[in-house]
Scaffold this motif. Structure first.
Motif, PDB file in Angstrom:
ATOM      1  N   ASP A  60      -9.145   0.358  -3.019  1.00 21.88           N
ATOM      2  CA  ASP A  60      -9.686   1.654  -3.368  1.00 21.88           C
ATOM      3  C   ASP A  60     -10.788   1.983  -2.363  1.00 21.88           C
ATOM      4  OD1 ASP A  60      -9.647   3.967  -4.814  1.00 21.88           O
ATOM      5  OD2 ASP A  60     -11.028   3.252  -6.370  1.00 21.88           O
ATOM      6  N   THR A  61     -11.000   3.251  -2.134  1.00 23.21           N
ATOM      7  CA  THR A  61     -11.982   3.685  -1.153  1.00 23.21           C
ATOM      8  C   THR A  61     -12.835   4.774  -1.773  1.00 23.21           C
ATOM      9  OG1 THR A  61     -10.302   3.306   0.540  1.00 23.21           O
ATOM     10  CG2 THR A  61     -12.236   4.557   1.211  1.00 23.21           C
ATOM     11  N   THR A  62     -14.138   4.566  -1.738  1.00 23.65           N
ATOM     12  CA  THR A  62     -15.003   5.575  -2.318  1.00 23.65           C
ATOM     13  C   THR A  62     -16.329   5.596  -1.559  1.00 23.65           C
ATOM     14  OG1 THR A  62     -15.886   6.413  -4.408  1.00 23.65           O
ATOM     15  CG2 THR A  62     -15.968   4.041  -4.106  1.00 23.65           C
ATOM     16  N   ILE A 115       0.831  -1.204   0.000  1.00 20.71           N
ATOM     17  CA  ILE A 115       0.000   0.000   0.000  1.00 20.71           C
ATOM     18  C   ILE A 115       0.865   1.254   0.000  1.00 20.71           C
ATOM     19  CG2 ILE A 115      -1.593   1.320   1.466  1.00 20.71           C
ATOM     20  CD1 ILE A 115      -2.685  -1.435   2.402  1.00 20.71           C
ATOM     21  N   GLY A 116       0.441   2.283  -0.752  1.00 22.00           N
ATOM     22  CA  GLY A 116       1.089   3.577  -0.618  1.00 22.00           C
ATOM     23  C   GLY A 116       1.566   4.227  -1.895  1.00 22.00           C
ATOM     24  N   ASP A 117       1.619   3.462  -2.975  1.00 16.68           N
ATOM     25  CA  ASP A 117       2.001   4.098  -4.242  1.00 16.68           C
ATOM     26  C   ASP A 117       0.825   3.996  -5.209  1.00 16.68           C
ATOM     27  OD1 ASP A 117       3.591   5.130  -6.442  1.00 16.68           O
ATOM     28  OD2 ASP A 117       5.338   4.544  -5.230  1.00 16.68           O
ATOM     29  N   LEU A 154     -14.588  -3.750  10.349  1.00 21.31           N
ATOM     30  CA  LEU A 154     -14.455  -4.469   9.073  1.00 21.31           C
ATOM     31  C   LEU A 154     -12.994  -4.807   8.812  1.00 21.31           C
ATOM     32  CD1 LEU A 154     -16.054  -5.225   6.362  1.00 21.31           C
ATOM     33  CD2 LEU A 154     -15.121  -3.090   5.479  1.00 21.31           C
ATOM     34  N   TYR A 155     -12.140  -3.812   9.016  1.00 20.19           N
ATOM     35  CA  TYR A 155     -10.715  -4.007   8.734  1.00 20.19           C
ATOM     36  C   TYR A 155     -10.035  -4.909   9.758  1.00 20.19           C
ATOM     37  CZ  TYR A 155      -9.921  -1.785   4.387  1.00 20.19           C
ATOM     38  OH  TYR A 155      -9.913  -1.559   3.041  1.00 20.19           O
ATOM     39  N   GLU A 156     -10.605  -4.994  10.965  1.00 21.30           N
ATOM     40  CA  GLU A 156     -10.069  -5.934  11.947  1.00 21.30           C
ATOM     41  C   GLU A 156     -10.237  -7.359  11.421  1.00 21.30           C
ATOM     42  OE1 GLU A 156     -11.476  -4.831  15.884  1.00 21.30           O
ATOM     43  OE2 GLU A 156     -10.981  -6.893  16.497  1.00 21.30           O
TER      44      GLU A 156
END
Ligand code: ADP
Ligand code: MG
Length: 350
Positions: A135-137, A39-41, A116-118
């Motif tokens: 992706d987050t929307t 993650i991150g780029d 959710l992410y846990e």
């Protein structure tokens, strides 16, 4: 039923999109040597050397694929990963990375997404896969989750749906129908709760099947076991839509027929007792229930001695020439044509 336990409701707008992504993914660590950049780029970077890569993706939509009135978000996150890993294992491959994309409405506070992410984090840790992006929307109403899983295998190890041969044995792992009956129990409790919210459900008698529905596992262990036993299935598929429709997939893609024995289908005692209570035929449930995330495979008869003593595997039938068709042999020894959604008219044929 599951109440909103969140005392705190932090609005997503307080974080902004990037703050949210950072917050949700800050604990994800990279563990696979094939992950060069996570993650991150703009994109993840992966390197697999001489391996072949399998890629699979699934989309889960609120109120189509899950009901948040009885599905804890933590379990939903876990299951979203499991459903995808199961597809990778069905190729006889090792799962290595996942990406997770979400669309959320402002109905969900930060605390809900943390839950959710846990679940996502827990599944990634247990199954040893790296979360390398997503992706987050926003969405206008419900929650949508899409997971993509990536895996690796040597070319010669990958098992497709189309390799089954006449006389191969049809073999299934674990037991069937549990996830569907767990769902029936949860749906019933939801209706009871609607009438009387103070009613505390006693789900003690249904723990196994509810767990099969809410917190399923994927059969990573079977991929390793097959390697250890030196068995390469001739074809394989995961059971997400029920035994009947998956068996038909193997037959059609391999261009052969099958005889599947009703009395061999593995059922947990809790599935049998709950089917009796609901007055549903347990064979129908095993054939059409779905979401069991077990593996269905065909193996050569020569490999039978290697698997026969292993409790993970049940031989439930054998493959035939195409001309013999695809049949269930009932306990009364009658032949019933297999159809994608049940042989006793549960619903229409696909
Ligand atoms: P872009 O503008 O290129 O879509 P983003 O800002 O959406 O990039 O994402 C930044 C980084 O965060 C990327 O590495 C992306 O894969 C990752 N990411 C975005 N959303 C999620 C998510 N829901 N879960 C995990 N990783 C995510
Ligand atoms: Mg983005």
């Amino acid at each position: 039923m599951i109440k909103d336990k969140n005392q705190h409701r932090t609005s997503l707008s307080e974080l902004g999109e990037f703050g949210l992504i950072d917050h949700l993914t800050k604990n994800f660590k990279i563990s696979k040597s094939s992950t060069i950049k996570g993650i991150g780029d703009d994109a993840a970077v992966l390197e697999f050397k001489s391996k072949q890569i399998v890629v699979t993706t699934d989309l889960l939509v609120e109120n189509i694929h899950f009901d948040l009135s009885y599905t804890p978000l933590k379990h939903l996150g876990y299951k979203a990963i499991i459903a995808n890993l199961s597809d990778v294992y069905a190729m006889n491959a090792e799962a290595t990375q996942v990406t997770v994309s979400i669309a959320v409405s402002n109905r969900f506070p930060l605390e809900a997404l943390e839950e959710l992410y846990e679940g996502i984090h827990t599944a990634a840790k247990i199954y040893k896969v790296d979360v390398v992006g997503g992706d987050t929307t926003s969405s206008t109403t419900g929650l949508i989750i899409s997971v993509t899983a990536i895996g690796e295998a040597s070319g010669e190890d990958i098992v497709y749906r189309n390799g089954a041969k006449p006389n191969d044995l049809l073999v299934v792992t674990g037991d069937l129908g549990g996830a569907y009956m767990g769902l029936q129990v949860l749906e019933r409790e939801k209706q009871v709760f609607k009438v009387n919210p103070n009613n505390q459900p006693d789900l003690e008698a249904y723990t196994y099947i509810i767990e099969r529905q809410l917190k399923p596992e994927a059969r990573k262990d079977i991929v390793k076991l097959l390697k250890d036993l030196k068995v390469k299935p001739s074809s394989m598929i995961d059971i997400s839509d029920g035994l009947s429709s998956e068996t038909i997939h193997l037959c059609k893609q391999s261009n052969i027929g099958v005889e599947l024995y009703e009395n061999k289908i593995p059922l947990d005692p809790q599935v049998i007792s709950t089917c009796e209570e609901f007055n549903i035929d347990s064979t129908t449930i095993a054939l059409n229930g779905g979401e069991d995330y077990e593996l269905l495979m065909t193996i050569s008869q020569q490999d039978y001695p290697k698997i026969k003593a292993n409790p993970n595997f049940t031989v439930i039938g054998y493959m035939t020439e195409k001309e013999r068709g695809m049949h269930l042999i009932t306990r009364a020894e009658t032949l019933i044509p297999l159809i994608a959604k049940g042989w006793n008219g549960l619903s229409d044929q696909e």
